[in-house]
Design a protein around this motif. Structure first.
Motif, PDB file in Angstrom:
ATOM      1  N   ASP A   1      -5.453   6.934  -1.270  1.00  0.00           N
ATOM      2  CA  ASP A   1      -4.620   5.835  -0.769  1.00  0.00           C
ATOM      3  C   ASP A   1      -4.623   4.755  -1.853  1.00  0.00           C
ATOM      4  O   ASP A   1      -5.608   4.589  -2.568  1.00  0.00           O
ATOM      5  CB  ASP A   1      -5.179   5.272   0.539  1.00  0.00           C
ATOM      6  CG  ASP A   1      -5.003   6.235   1.719  1.00  0.00           C
ATOM      7  OD1 ASP A   1      -4.236   7.199   1.595  1.00  0.00           O
ATOM      8  OD2 ASP A   1      -5.654   5.995   2.756  1.00  0.00           O
TER       9      ASP A   1
ATOM     10  N   VAL B   1      -1.744  -0.339   7.387  1.00  0.00           N
ATOM     11  CA  VAL B   1      -2.259   0.929   6.879  1.00  0.00           C
ATOM     12  C   VAL B   1      -2.544   1.919   8.010  1.00  0.00           C
ATOM     13  O   VAL B   1      -3.319   2.856   7.846  1.00  0.00           O
ATOM     14  CB  VAL B   1      -3.517   0.715   5.995  1.00  0.00           C
ATOM     15  CG1 VAL B   1      -3.144  -0.010   4.710  1.00  0.00           C
ATOM     16  CG2 VAL B   1      -4.614  -0.028   6.746  1.00  0.00           C
TER      17      VAL B   1
ATOM     18  N   ALA C   1       0.837  -1.199   0.000  1.00  0.00           N
ATOM     19  CA  ALA C   1       0.000   0.000   0.000  1.00  0.00           C
ATOM     20  C   ALA C   1       0.871   1.247   0.000  1.00  0.00           C
ATOM     21  O   ALA C   1       2.034   1.208   0.405  1.00  0.00           O
ATOM     22  CB  ALA C   1      -0.921   0.003   1.222  1.00  0.00           C
TER      23      ALA C   1
ATOM     24  N   TYR D   1      -3.076   5.908   7.593  1.00  0.00           N
ATOM     25  CA  TYR D   1      -3.567   6.263   6.255  1.00  0.00           C
ATOM     26  C   TYR D   1      -4.835   7.099   6.388  1.00  0.00           C
ATOM     27  O   TYR D   1      -5.617   6.919   7.319  1.00  0.00           O
ATOM     28  CB  TYR D   1      -3.866   5.006   5.440  1.00  0.00           C
ATOM     29  CG  TYR D   1      -2.649   4.375   4.815  1.00  0.00           C
ATOM     30  CD1 TYR D   1      -2.569   4.194   3.443  1.00  0.00           C
ATOM     31  CD2 TYR D   1      -1.578   3.940   5.588  1.00  0.00           C
ATOM     32  CE1 TYR D   1      -1.463   3.605   2.856  1.00  0.00           C
ATOM     33  CE2 TYR D   1      -0.465   3.353   5.014  1.00  0.00           C
ATOM     34  CZ  TYR D   1      -0.415   3.194   3.651  1.00  0.00           C
ATOM     35  OH  TYR D   1       0.690   2.613   3.078  1.00  0.00           O
ATOM     36  N   GLN D   2      -5.058   8.000   5.450  1.00  0.00           N
ATOM     37  CA  GLN D   2      -6.213   8.893   5.525  1.00  0.00           C
ATOM     38  C   GLN D   2      -7.518   8.170   5.215  1.00  0.00           C
ATOM     39  O   GLN D   2      -8.534   8.446   5.839  1.00  0.00           O
ATOM     40  CB  GLN D   2      -6.026  10.084   4.580  1.00  0.00           C
ATOM     41  CG  GLN D   2      -7.072  11.150   4.787  1.00  0.00           C
ATOM     42  CD  GLN D   2      -6.689  12.467   4.149  1.00  0.00           C
ATOM     43  OE1 GLN D   2      -5.552  12.701   3.792  1.00  0.00           O
ATOM     44  NE2 GLN D   2      -7.660  13.341   4.025  1.00  0.00           N
ATOM     45  N   THR D   3      -7.503   7.251   4.268  1.00  0.00           N
ATOM     46  CA  THR D   3      -8.721   6.566   3.846  1.00  0.00           C
ATOM     47  C   THR D   3      -8.745   5.094   4.235  1.00  0.00           C
ATOM     48  O   THR D   3      -9.758   4.594   4.709  1.00  0.00           O
ATOM     49  CB  THR D   3      -8.909   6.709   2.317  1.00  0.00           C
ATOM     50  OG1 THR D   3      -9.084   8.090   2.021  1.00  0.00           O
ATOM     51  CG2 THR D   3     -10.109   5.945   1.820  1.00  0.00           C
ATOM     52  N   PHE D   4      -7.649   4.383   4.046  1.00  0.00           N
ATOM     53  CA  PHE D   4      -7.611   2.954   4.366  1.00  0.00           C
ATOM     54  C   PHE D   4      -7.681   2.730   5.874  1.00  0.00           C
ATOM     55  O   PHE D   4      -7.071   3.453   6.649  1.00  0.00           O
ATOM     56  CB  PHE D   4      -6.332   2.294   3.848  1.00  0.00           C
ATOM     57  CG  PHE D   4      -6.242   2.150   2.355  1.00  0.00           C
ATOM     58  CD1 PHE D   4      -7.288   2.496   1.508  1.00  0.00           C
ATOM     59  CD2 PHE D   4      -5.087   1.661   1.779  1.00  0.00           C
ATOM     60  CE1 PHE D   4      -7.194   2.354   0.138  1.00  0.00           C
ATOM     61  CE2 PHE D   4      -4.980   1.510   0.403  1.00  0.00           C
ATOM     62  CZ  PHE D   4      -6.032   1.857  -0.422  1.00  0.00           C
TER      63      PHE D   4
ATOM     64  N   HIS E   1      -9.585  10.278  -0.940  1.00  0.00           N
ATOM     65  CA  HIS E   1      -9.737  10.716   0.448  1.00  0.00           C
ATOM     66  C   HIS E   1     -11.100  11.364   0.680  1.00  0.00           C
ATOM     67  O   HIS E   1     -11.635  11.296   1.780  1.00  0.00           O
ATOM     68  CB  HIS E   1      -8.647  11.711   0.815  1.00  0.00           C
ATOM     69  CG  HIS E   1      -7.289  11.101   0.840  1.00  0.00           C
ATOM     70  ND1 HIS E   1      -6.147  11.840   0.766  1.00  0.00           N
ATOM     71  CD2 HIS E   1      -6.863   9.819   0.940  1.00  0.00           C
ATOM     72  CE1 HIS E   1      -5.084  11.049   0.807  1.00  0.00           C
ATOM     73  NE2 HIS E   1      -5.496   9.818   0.912  1.00  0.00           N
TER      74      HIS E   1
ATOM     75  N   ARG F   1       0.549   5.913   0.149  1.00  0.00           N
ATOM     76  CA  ARG F   1      -0.255   7.113   0.390  1.00  0.00           C
ATOM     77  C   ARG F   1       0.092   8.166  -0.644  1.00  0.00           C
ATOM     78  O   ARG F   1       1.256   8.377  -0.968  1.00  0.00           O
ATOM     79  CB  ARG F   1       0.008   7.665   1.779  1.00  0.00           C
ATOM     80  CG  ARG F   1      -0.509   6.771   2.874  1.00  0.00           C
ATOM     81  CD  ARG F   1      -0.302   7.390   4.212  1.00  0.00           C
ATOM     82  NE  ARG F   1       0.962   6.896   4.737  1.00  0.00           N
ATOM     83  CZ  ARG F   1       1.333   7.025   5.988  1.00  0.00           C
ATOM     84  NH1 ARG F   1       0.573   7.666   6.836  1.00  0.00           N
ATOM     85  NH2 ARG F   1       2.478   6.538   6.392  1.00  0.00           N
TER      86      ARG F   1
ATOM     87  N   ASP G   1      -7.045   2.511  -6.214  1.00  0.00           N
ATOM     88  CA  ASP G   1      -6.939   3.822  -5.562  1.00  0.00           C
ATOM     89  C   ASP G   1      -8.292   4.185  -4.976  1.00  0.00           C
ATOM     90  O   ASP G   1      -9.317   4.047  -5.638  1.00  0.00           O
ATOM     91  CB  ASP G   1      -6.562   4.917  -6.578  1.00  0.00           C
ATOM     92  CG  ASP G   1      -5.160   4.765  -7.124  1.00  0.00           C
ATOM     93  OD1 ASP G   1      -4.318   4.132  -6.458  1.00  0.00           O
ATOM     94  OD2 ASP G   1      -4.903   5.293  -8.224  1.00  0.00           O
TER      95      ASP G   1
END
Length: 178
Positions: free
Chosen positions: A62, A128, A55, A131-134, A176, A57, A173
């Protein structure tokens, strides 16, 4: 009272204080992305096995990457209510506000049945944290020539899936924001 109202309307008209809304405009897409959150499918089965899952960023999204040894394969991905283990049907716990069901149309074993990718921890396939989204990546198995992973994300956000050659990869992908 009526005279006061007429006076206010006259003054507002003279001074140009009337606020008339303009035409509605849509906000531009986040980072120019126009991916959407509907299911994505492409390609066909491949005998080129998966060798790694990783993964990364980026500023706007992500990324989850499946590395393959050989020719690029196809994929299926979409939001689901839950993930089941390939073969057995056992529930695979996945953390997050929404879950992406990702199927890479390639095995994680070679033609002799030997594993080409063995995750150290199937329930935490990729770290992860931060991570902002994951939120979570969980292994759901490799069975009958395809490999399944559950990707927990913050919410049902736009995503895209595509393939790359040299080296062969399937890339997911998730934005976010919308």
């Amino acid at each position: 009272m009526r005279r006061i109202l007429l006076l206010i309307v006259s003054i507002a008209t003279c001074v140009g204080l009337w606020i008339v809304p303009g035409p509605a405009t849509a906000a531009p897409p986040y980072c120019g992305q126009v991916w959407g959150s509907l299911d994505k499918t492409s390609g066909s089965m491949s005998s080129a096995p998966i060798t790694n899952v990783r993964a990364g960023r980026h500023e706007c999204f992500d990324r989850l990457v499946f590395d393959l040894a050989g020719q690029v394969s196809g994929y299926r991905a979409g939001y689901v209510g839950g993930i089941s283990m390939d073969g057995s049907g056992a529930t695979v716990p996945v953390r997050g506000g929404a879950v992406l069901h990702i199927v890479v149309l390639a095995p994680a074993y070679d033609s002799a049945g030997n594993a080409t990718y063995q995750p150290a921890n199937r329930s935490e396939l990729v770290d992860v944290a931060g991570y902002q989204t994951f939120r979570h990546v969980a292994w759901a198995g490799s069975f009958e020539g395809q490999t399944t992973v559950g990707l927990g994300v913050r919410g049902r956000l736009p995503f895209r899936v595509f393939t790359l050659d040299g080296p062969a990869r399937v890339v997911v992908d998730v934005a976010h924001f919308w």
